[in-house]
Motif scaffolding. Structure first.
Motif, PDB file in Angstrom:
ATOM      1  N   LEU A 139       0.873  -1.163   0.000  1.00 20.12           N
ATOM      2  CA  LEU A 139       0.000   0.000   0.000  1.00 20.12           C
ATOM      3  C   LEU A 139       0.914   1.217   0.000  1.00 20.12           C
ATOM      4  N   GLY A 140       0.675   2.128  -0.921  1.00 22.84           N
ATOM      5  CA  GLY A 140       1.542   3.295  -0.981  1.00 22.84           C
ATOM      6  C   GLY A 140       0.818   4.522  -1.467  1.00 22.84           C
ATOM      7  N   SER A 141       1.363   5.645  -1.110  1.00 22.17           N
ATOM      8  CA  SER A 141       0.796   6.901  -1.582  1.00 22.17           C
ATOM      9  C   SER A 141       1.921   7.911  -1.757  1.00 22.17           C
ATOM     10  N   MET A 142       1.748   8.768  -2.764  1.00 24.03           N
ATOM     11  CA  MET A 142       2.726   9.816  -3.019  1.00 24.03           C
ATOM     12  C   MET A 142       1.991  11.080  -3.412  1.00 24.03           C
ATOM     13  N   LEU A 143       2.433  12.175  -2.882  1.00 25.63           N
ATOM     14  CA  LEU A 143       1.929  13.480  -3.251  1.00 25.63           C
ATOM     15  C   LEU A 143       3.092  14.221  -3.899  1.00 25.63           C
ATOM     16  N   SER A 144       2.852  14.744  -5.096  1.00 20.10           N
ATOM     17  CA  SER A 144       3.915  15.392  -5.849  1.00 20.10           C
ATOM     18  C   SER A 144       3.407  16.726  -6.382  1.00 20.10           C
ATOM     19  N   TYR A 145       4.282  17.722  -6.379  1.00 22.96           N
ATOM     20  CA  TYR A 145       3.949  19.024  -6.945  1.00 22.96           C
ATOM     21  C   TYR A 145       5.087  19.425  -7.871  1.00 22.96           C
ATOM     22  N   GLU A 146       4.727  19.922  -9.053  1.00 20.62           N
ATOM     23  CA  GLU A 146       5.730  20.382 -10.002  1.00 20.62           C
ATOM     24  C   GLU A 146       5.358  21.770 -10.503  1.00 20.62           C
ATOM     25  N   ARG A 147       6.351  22.617 -10.612  1.00 23.32           N
ATOM     26  CA  ARG A 147       6.180  23.958 -11.155  1.00 23.32           C
ATOM     27  C   ARG A 147       6.992  24.054 -12.439  1.00 23.32           C
ATOM     28  N   ALA A 148       6.331  24.373 -13.552  1.00 19.62           N
ATOM     29  CA  ALA A 148       7.020  24.519 -14.832  1.00 19.62           C
ATOM     30  C   ALA A 148       7.747  25.854 -14.869  1.00 19.62           C
ATOM     31  N   LEU A 149       9.049  25.815 -15.146  1.00 22.48           N
ATOM     32  CA  LEU A 149       9.835  27.030 -15.295  1.00 22.48           C
ATOM     33  C   LEU A 149       9.886  27.469 -16.754  1.00 22.48           C
ATOM     34  N   SER A 150       9.798  26.499 -17.646  1.00 23.54           N
ATOM     35  CA  SER A 150       9.738  26.752 -19.078  1.00 23.54           C
ATOM     36  C   SER A 150       9.100  25.520 -19.720  1.00 23.54           C
ATOM     37  N   GLU A 151       9.070  25.497 -21.046  1.00 25.52           N
ATOM     38  CA  GLU A 151       8.487  24.359 -21.744  1.00 25.52           C
ATOM     39  C   GLU A 151       9.307  23.083 -21.549  1.00 25.52           C
ATOM     40  N   LYS A 152      10.600  23.239 -21.247  1.00 28.15           N
ATOM     41  CA  LYS A 152      11.480  22.080 -21.120  1.00 28.15           C
ATOM     42  C   LYS A 152      12.049  21.859 -19.724  1.00 28.15           C
ATOM     43  N   LEU A 153      11.688  22.677 -18.743  1.00 22.98           N
ATOM     44  CA  LEU A 153      12.276  22.561 -17.414  1.00 22.98           C
ATOM     45  C   LEU A 153      11.217  22.755 -16.337  1.00 22.98           C
ATOM     46  N   GLY A 154      11.273  21.908 -15.315  1.00 25.36           N
ATOM     47  CA  GLY A 154      10.375  22.017 -14.180  1.00 25.36           C
ATOM     48  C   GLY A 154      11.096  21.647 -12.898  1.00 25.36           C
ATOM     49  N   VAL A 155      10.585  22.124 -11.751  1.00 24.49           N
ATOM     50  CA  VAL A 155      11.108  21.773 -10.431  1.00 24.49           C
ATOM     51  C   VAL A 155       9.916  21.379  -9.565  1.00 24.49           C
ATOM     52  N   GLY A 156      10.195  20.583  -8.535  1.00 29.07           N
ATOM     53  CA  GLY A 156       9.091  20.171  -7.679  1.00 29.07           C
ATOM     54  C   GLY A 156       9.551  19.415  -6.457  1.00 29.07           C
TER      55      GLY A 156
END
Length: 127
Positions: A3-20
């Motif tokens: 049993l597992g769960s993950m919460l993830s958030y990503e912010r797009a910095l450009s069309e080719k790059l994201g951080v989260g």
């Protein structure tokens, strides 16, 4: 049993790059058998309880749904059976590749799969 769960958030910095960031909590139940001195086959479960927090950077090489990700974070885990508990704590780095699938509207909720190697350093304590 898993049993597992993950919460993830990503912010797009450009069309080719994201951080989260990711926060994950899992449970693995592994059936075991051991000799307890009286019965020859005693059933038990080894419970593995990992928890991790990661920060990541993603590169979308073709500006699509495929990505390559580098993540850094911490991980804590407990290994519990009938007679003992081991606790582990460490730092890890992960290099992963994956694919995002939109659920509903584009750039809204997504389902993603990722796979890749990781390396960690840390220690284990016994209770």
């Amino acid at each position: 049993m898993f049993l597992g769960s993950m919460l993830s958030y990503e912010r797009a910095l450009s069309e080719k790059l994201g951080v989260g960031a990711d926060v994950a909590l899992d449970f693995f139940g592994i059936p075991t058998m051991y000799y307890d001195g009286e019965k020859s086959d005693t059933n038990d479960y080894l419970a593995v309880l990992p928890f991790s927090v990661d920060a990541f950077a993603r590169l979308y090489p073709w500006a699509g749904q495929f990505f390559v990700q580098l993540g850094l974070g911490i991980q804590m885990a407990s290994f519990v059976d009938l007679s003992t508990t081991l606790n582990a704590f460490g730092f890890h780095a992960k290099l992963q590749a994956g694919w995002k699938f939109d659920i509903g509207q584009p750039n809204g909720w997504v389902f993603e799969g990722r796979l890749g190697p990781g390396i960690g350093v840390g220690g284990v304590s016994h209770e």
